[in-house]
Design an enzyme around this catalytic site. Sequence first.
Site: not given
Ligand code: NDP
Length: 248
Positions: A156, A143
């Site tokens: 975070y 990020s």
């Molecule tokens: P979402 O919340 O849409 O997606 C997050 C994903 O992580 C979901 O598919 C969720 O699936 C999964 N997840 C959460 N906890 C677990 C777990 N314990 N085991 C397995 N899977 C897990 O957010 P984003 O798409 O935005 O996030 C994706 C990545 O991008 C993250 O690492 C985030 O930090 C990073 N990011 C996002 C930004 C943004 O502005 N959106 C900016 C910078 C970085 P489920 O709950 O079904 O397990």
Amino acid sequence: TPHDLDGDVALVTGASSGIGRATAKTLADAGAAVAVTARRTERIETLAEEIESEGGEALPITADVTETDDVERMIEQTREELGGLDILVNNAGVMLLAPVIRADLEDLQQMLDVNLMGLMAATRMALPGMLEQDSGHIVNVSSVAGRRANETSGGYSATKFGVNAFSESLRKETADSGVRVTVIEPGAVDTELGQHIPDEQVMERMAEMVQDMTVLQPEDIASAIRYAVTQPPRVSVNELLVRPTDQQ
Ligand code: NDP
């Protein structure tokens, strides 16, 4: 070419929504067979059906990256059922923002477990096979918060700085092996990530900030990942920082 990942197998964590979902679709579109993993089984099953209906190959695997057994199983099952593992996208993440004074210890632990330990465990378990075949690509979703810390993002940012450090160390270790490591650093992306912020004040402030911006779409980050994993073997895209144009 549109099918430059033909014959490759990818595994995407956190594929049930946002960036992971878009990345799975993009890599499938580029020709890769894709294991789509997350905790929400229904979501990844629907995604796999969608990919297959568009002519791709996808395998849904329910896995919680904080459970070592799940991480091991998702990698083994991918190898067994899709015939290998060439690209690991460590994307699963949570962003449970709060100022330190109001931070819940369980939230801090959860961010460490998902964003950092889950990513390190999956990498650890995917690596031997990649070293054996003298090729592979590990894409770690960090990020902007992995490069600079701001107020309310201490926990975070600590996990994302950790992702960057772990990735750079791994890149050095694997430089001679044909295994590539890429760090992706998105700015604000329109996903479900902000919906789980536990602190009301922070949640409101984030919502306001995002309202004044034309935020990125998950597909924009998927494109960056596709770029990194489709370069010729001599090219290692170490780091990609992608912000909305109007993000400060
Ligand atoms: P979402 O919340 O849409 O997606 C997050 C994903 O992580 C979901 O598919 C969720 O699936 C999964 N997840 C959460 N906890 C677990 C777990 N314990 N085991 C397995 N899977 C897990 O957010 P984003 O798409 O935005 O996030 C994706 C990545 O991008 C993250 O690492 C985030 O930090 C990073 N990011 C996002 C930004 C943004 O502005 N959106 C900016 C910078 C970085 P489920 O709950 O079904 O397990």
